[in-house]
Every structure is written in C-alpha cells, then in structure tokens.
Design an enzyme around this catalytic site. Structure first.
Site, PDB file in Angstrom:
ATOM      1  N   PHE A  46      32.781  61.833  73.972  1.00 53.40           N
ATOM      2  CA  PHE A  46      33.609  62.745  73.244  1.00 53.40           C
ATOM      3  C   PHE A  46      34.951  62.275  73.130  1.00 53.40           C
ATOM      4  CE2 PHE A  46      37.152  65.356  72.452  1.00 53.40           C
ATOM      5  CZ  PHE A  46      36.584  66.445  71.691  1.00 53.40           C
ATOM      6  N   GLU A  47      35.328  61.707  71.983  1.00 48.27           N
ATOM      7  CA  GLU A  47      36.853  61.275  71.732  1.00 48.27           C
ATOM      8  C   GLU A  47      37.151  61.362  70.128  1.00 48.27           C
ATOM      9  OE1 GLU A  47      37.284  57.205  73.220  1.00 48.27           O
ATOM     10  OE2 GLU A  47      36.660  56.320  71.316  1.00 48.27           O
ATOM     11  N   ILE A  48      38.371  61.810  70.023  1.00 52.57           N
ATOM     12  CA  ILE A  48      38.816  61.709  68.695  1.00 52.57           C
ATOM     13  C   ILE A  48      39.964  60.958  68.730  1.00 52.57           C
ATOM     14  CG2 ILE A  48      39.753  63.171  66.898  1.00 52.57           C
ATOM     15  CD1 ILE A  48      38.522  65.683  68.238  1.00 52.57           C
TER      16      ILE A  48
END
Length: 332
Positions: A216-218
């Site tokens: 999960f990364e933005i």
C-alpha cells in the site's frame, strides 16, 4: 463519470501475472465498493508477459473506470550488464539454504527492482501525476469517504502509507552501507530537515529496519521522477544488492522518503483500514464506526500497528515536526 476529467491525474497501478485475475477481482471489488465507484480513477495493469484476453476481460468487467494494460520492457525486467549472473545464482542458493524469505526466487528480485526504479517510467504512466498501488488478494476494511489523491495534492504531500513494519534484516545486510556511501557522495542532495531519524536513531550509523509496507502506497510521481530519487536508485542499482542480496522496494522507497522528504511531506493514512495477507491496519474509535470498518483493531494476530512488529507506525508520530518556516507541506 468514467472518462470525465479528474481533480488529479492519478491511477491505480497493479503488477500482476495472468493467473492473478481471480484474486484481483476480489481486490478491485474492495476498491470499487469502498472508494472508486465515486471517482472512477483508472487502473494500469503491468506484466512482464502479454496479458491474456481472459485476464483483460475478468479485470475490466470489475469497474466502470478506464483500464490500461501494458507489457514491461525487457530492459526493466532483466539483468543489467554489470551484474554477474553466476554470482547472483550462488547468492540465491545460499539465501534459500539459510531460509531467507523469497531468498531463492529470481523473479522476486526482478519484481523488487522493477517496483523500486521502473514502474513509473512505463509509457502508460507518463500521463499520470499520482499513483496508488494495488495488489492481488488485499482487502480494504473501511469506507474511504474522501479522495486521498486530492488530499495529497492540496497539501503538497509526496508519499502516503498505512502500515509501518520492521524489515527482515537478512534480506538487506549491506543496504545501509550502500545508503551511507550514497549520502557521503551526494551530500548536496540531502536536505537538512528530513525524516531520517525514523530509519536511523544513531545519526545514520545503522538502519533500524523500519519501512513503509509498500504493497500500500500512494505517491506523487514527481518524487520518483525527480533528481534525488533517480540518482539514489541508480546508485543502489549499481551496488548489486537487488540480485546479490534481496533488497526490496519497500526499504528502498522508505529510506528514500526518509532521506529526501520532510515529515509533513509524508502522510500516515491512519483512517484507512487495509489488509495484506499476513497483516492489517485497523482504525479505532469514531473513525471505525463512521467508515463502516469490519476489522478488529484489538486482534494483534492481524493488526500489525497494535503488535510489536508494528512499532514503526507509532514511532513515526515521535518524529520531530519540521520548523514551520521551513515546511514544504501542510499538515492537518
């Protein structure tokens, strides 16, 4: 609506095999139900092999948003010329014998190198300014009632995460030595007010293992495309640790964010409930109720942020704030 202009030029990026379509349908249903049915941000699927019609049909049918399929260029999923492939083979064998997780996997190393330095260079990605990583088999455990892309853009946030965890140090035995060499050779690229304390509590002597779990990364893609990260990745790539050890994209991204970004440019999406097989992050209190969360924050067998291995998440909050007159991002 699909095709309408978006407030942010952003997309979901998925690295997948053709056989992953079933678990990706589950991931996409989670994302659509919890968030994207209101925004219709596009999906970008990448594979080192051509996608099959079955994969395309089974994923495209899960969303009204635009869907793009791309094949990874061979030079982004192969050995660079400076790597001794026989040495790499021997190192994989040794790590497998020592029971290092994915220690014997060749494809895992290509994946980590690709996610570290090439996914954002794919021609499809040139039209986008932000990306959100999506993987097979994940779950979103709470509604996301706002637009994280717009939230980041409005505040000049460069990197967003939801789980901080300790690295398996037997996968990165010399990574920090290489980082120190880079910092010594490129002092002009290292800002004074950064977040390096989060990954090194002894003024840079050693790496404590903390990293953002990058499944999960933005991120604002200008961070990866910029001079600092580009030179950092190129330096690490020539060190050989992606193949001679088992350097992952998570510590590479995380150390770079800590080295180059201020605390306020990095955001913990503490309100987003997320599960990747093995661990989850689950919000508490009013947010849990308001966002219709289905996870149990007290389940320490799953909720990493409330278990010992999740100390890195809470220690992020101990990082000193950047002096206000030097801040590049706005923190709420």
């Amino acid at each position: 609506m699909p095709g309408d202009p978006k407030p942010v030029k952003a997309c979901f990026v998925v690295l997948a095999r053709n056989r992953d379509w079933r678990s990706l349908r589950e991931s996409m249903k989670q994302m659509e139900d919890r968030f994207n049915h209101r925004y219709n941000y596009p999906y970008v699927f990448l594979n080192d092999e051509p996608f099959t019609d079955e994969f395309k049909n089974m994923t495209r049918s899960m969303t009204l948003a635009d869907v793009h399929f791309g094949q990874i260029p061979r030079e982004h999923w192969s050995y660079p010329q400076w790597i001794d492939q026989e040495k790499a083979r021997e190192k994989r064998k040794q790590m497998e014998e020592n029971h290092v997780m994915y220690g014997g996997s060749e494809s895992y190393r290509h994946m980590c190198r690709f996610e570290s330095g090439f996914f954002y260079r794919h021609p499809i990605m040139e039209q986008f300014d932000y990306y959100w990583r999506l993987e097979p088999g994940i779950q979103y455990l709470c509604d996301i009632s706002y637009d994280p892309f717009l939230y980041m853009k409005q505040r000049n946030i460069k990197y967003g995460w939801t789980i901080g965890i300790y690295e398996l140090m037997n996968t990165v035995p010399t990574l920090w030595d290489s980082v120190k060499k880079f910092m010594a050779e490129h002092k002009e690229l290292i800002p004074k007010h950064n977040s390096l304390w989060w990954v090194s509590r002894d003024n840079g002597t050693s790496y404590n293992g903390c990293h953002f779990w990058s499944n999960f990364e933005i991120a604002d893609l200008s961070f990866y495309r910029g001079e600092q990260y580009s030179k950092f990745f190129d330096f690490l790539d020539h060190e050989g640790g992606f193949f001679y050890e088992r350097w992952g994209d998570a510590p590479v991204h995380s150390i770079a964010a800590a080295m180059f970004l201020q605390k306020e440019e990095v955001h913990w999406f503490n309100d987003i409930g997320y599960l990747h097989p093995g661990w989850q992050h689950c919000p508490r209190g009013d947010v849990w109720l308001k966002n219709r969360c289905t996870c149990n924050p007290d389940d320490t067998d799953k909720t990493i942020t409330n278990a010992d291995w999740g100390k890195c998440s809470h220690e992020w909050k101990l990082l000193p704030d950047t002096p206000e007159e030097f801040r590049k991002a706005r923190a709420d």
